[in-house]
Design an enzyme around this catalytic site. Structure first.
Site, PDB file in Angstrom:
ATOM      1  N   PRO A  17      -4.759   0.931  18.534  1.00 31.38           N
ATOM      2  CA  PRO A  17      -4.472   0.407  17.196  1.00 31.38           C
ATOM      3  C   PRO A  17      -4.608   1.427  16.072  1.00 31.38           C
ATOM      4  O   PRO A  17      -4.313   1.101  14.914  1.00 31.38           O
ATOM      5  CB  PRO A  17      -5.507  -0.716  17.035  1.00 31.38           C
ATOM      6  N   TYR A  59       3.518   6.944   9.746  1.00 33.91           N
ATOM      7  CA  TYR A  59       2.734   5.751   9.411  1.00 33.91           C
ATOM      8  C   TYR A  59       3.613   4.665   8.786  1.00 33.91           C
ATOM      9  O   TYR A  59       3.462   3.475   9.121  1.00 33.91           O
ATOM     10  CB  TYR A  59       1.602   6.124   8.455  1.00 33.91           C
ATOM     11  N   LYS A  80       0.631   0.455  15.096  1.00 35.41           N
ATOM     12  CA  LYS A  80       1.998   0.396  15.612  1.00 35.41           C
ATOM     13  C   LYS A  80       2.284  -0.787  16.529  1.00 35.41           C
ATOM     14  O   LYS A  80       3.431  -0.992  16.907  1.00 35.41           O
ATOM     15  CB  LYS A  80       2.324   1.692  16.374  1.00 35.41           C
ATOM     16  N   TYR A 111      -9.721   5.587   6.970  1.00 33.16           N
ATOM     17  CA  TYR A 111      -9.967   5.987   8.351  1.00 33.16           C
ATOM     18  C   TYR A 111     -11.036   7.083   8.346  1.00 33.16           C
ATOM     19  O   TYR A 111     -10.893   8.075   7.623  1.00 33.16           O
ATOM     20  CB  TYR A 111      -8.699   6.545   8.997  1.00 33.16           C
ATOM     21  N   HIS A 154       0.844  -1.193   0.000  1.00 37.26           N
ATOM     22  CA  HIS A 154       0.000   0.000   0.000  1.00 37.26           C
ATOM     23  C   HIS A 154       0.880   1.245   0.000  1.00 37.26           C
ATOM     24  O   HIS A 154       1.728   1.417   0.870  1.00 37.26           O
ATOM     25  CB  HIS A 154      -0.910   0.026   1.228  1.00 37.26           C
TER      26      HIS A 154
END
Length: 392
Positions: free
Chosen positions: A292, A383, A296, A200, A72
């Site tokens: 979550p 990220y 991580k 998200y 991704h």
């Protein structure tokens, strides 16, 4: 029984550490209180930072991951009726790999079995001793027989509820914790993902996350009250609520189906300091927990493994015991940065109690970080994963 490194816990961090040590000729024994089936049955996240991907390759267990993992280059943040794609590849030159933690664990289990290195499943009454006195050993019971494992070092990879951290005298350890006033209701289904990348969502009704495990298996999450019970959430209720929280254009792509698994997980931030106590080293969830939201948990554990592996290798193969003294310092620098990002993502995207000022701050954060390249780069570089720090 003797070994160089006793590893408590056969989750992914313990298995990965054992595999890396075995490949460089360092003897190790893994002790696990559960069965292999139980360990594999735990449903966990599946976004792997580039650092963990590289570590899996170094450990020689990446063949299945490289074939089936989904690379991704970005992900989407949706709020205030708008969608913003964070192009990690363009902003950092790096990407993440979507590959389930269950698959990571299965690959590592297979490698352990193939190596012939010892692992004791269903080890009861595991207890570390002597790690503060330079005489470390671990006692346990296996198949009804009491056993003692003498070792040079102990790696506590046994999770938040494990025995390793609990064995440390309370006056030698300090805990930092934040418990969030909500949980995540997760649903796993054999349905195609709603998008090719993660989405998200911040919605007045609560946070939502659209994720996946493969091109045919999806994982969805809803923010929920901790008072909720899983049995009160039928599949139909879950899908209806999810569609309500998603932007209309994304909700129109939702494919529903029977759930394979549903569960509610509380959200917590937790850090134990230090992470080294004599010859005992805390690794992963034994030392720290993150919500979550920032993906991580496993990734932070892998950076601990990277640091401890290189420190043990230096100590046991090159006589550099001084490297082990840096373990806690190096790990905690990265831990707190990951804790900060996970806390920030959680506060950015979740709905909290009635707080008009907090809602305005949240909206300002959302606008700022998605309207400037600097803001988007900050999100992207955290990220994909901050660099591992060299021990030497």
């Amino acid at each position: 029984m003797k070994t160089q490194v006793a590893i408590i816990g056969a989750g992914p961090s313990g298995l990965l550490l054992g595999q890396l040590l075995h490949r460089c000729g360092i003897d190790n024994v893994i002790l696990e209180r559960q069965t292999p089936q139980y360990v594999l049955g735990r449903i966990r996240a599946g976004v792997l930072e580039h650092g963990l991907v590289n570590l899996m390759r170094e450990a020689g267990v990446s063949a299945h991951m490289d074939e089936h993992g989904l690379e991704h280059d970005g992900f989407t943040l949706a709020f205030q009726g708008r969608c913003h794609r964070v192009d990690m590849k363009a902003l950092t030159g790096k990407s993440v790999l979507v590959y389930g933690q269950t698959e990571v664990t299965r690959d590592l289990m297979a490698a352990r079995q193939a190596s012939g290195a010892p692992v004791y499943y269903e080890a009861a009454d595991v207890q570390p001793h002597g790690f503060l006195d330079g005489k470390p050993r671990v006692t346990f019971t296996h198949q009804g027989k009491p056993m003692t494992l003498e070792c040079d070092y102990i790696a506590g990879c046994d999770g938040f509820h494990g025995v390793s951290r609990k064995s440390v005298p309370q006056e030698r350890i300090r805990h930092f914790e934040r418990v969030y006033p909500f949980g995540w209701l997760g649903l796993l289904s054999d349905t195609p993902p709603i998008e090719d990348e993660l989405v998200y969502v911040n919605n007045p009704r609560g946070f939502a996350l659209c994720s996946m495990r493969s091109p045919t298996r999806s994982r969805y999450y809803l923010q929920c009250s901790l008072a909720e019970q899983v049995q009160d959430w039928s599949d139909d209720r879950f899908w209806t609520e999810l569609a309500t929280r998603l932007p209309e254009d994304i909700a129109g792509k939702l494919v529903t189906g029977p759930s394979i698994e549903k569960s509610i997980a509380p959200l917590r931030s937790f850090v134990a300091e230090p992470m080294k106590f004599g010859n005992l080293f805390l690794v992963g969830d034994a030392a720290h927990i993150v919500p979550p939201t920032g993906a991580k948990g496993l990734n932070l554990a892998s950076s601990d493994v990277y640091t401890l592996y290189h420190a043990l290798r230096g100590a046991l193969l090159d006589g550099r015991a001084d490297l082990l003294e840096r373990y806690s310092e190096i790990c905690l620098r990265r831990v707190w940065k990951a804790e900060r990002f996970s806390w920030w993502m959680t506060t950015l995207l979740h709905t909290f109690d009635d707080d008009p000022f907090g809602r305005r701050i949240q909206r300002a954060e959302q606008d700022y970080y998605t309207s400037t390249r600097a803001g988007l780069t900050t999100i992207a570089e955290n990220y994909v994963g901050l660099p591992y720090e060299a021990v030497i």
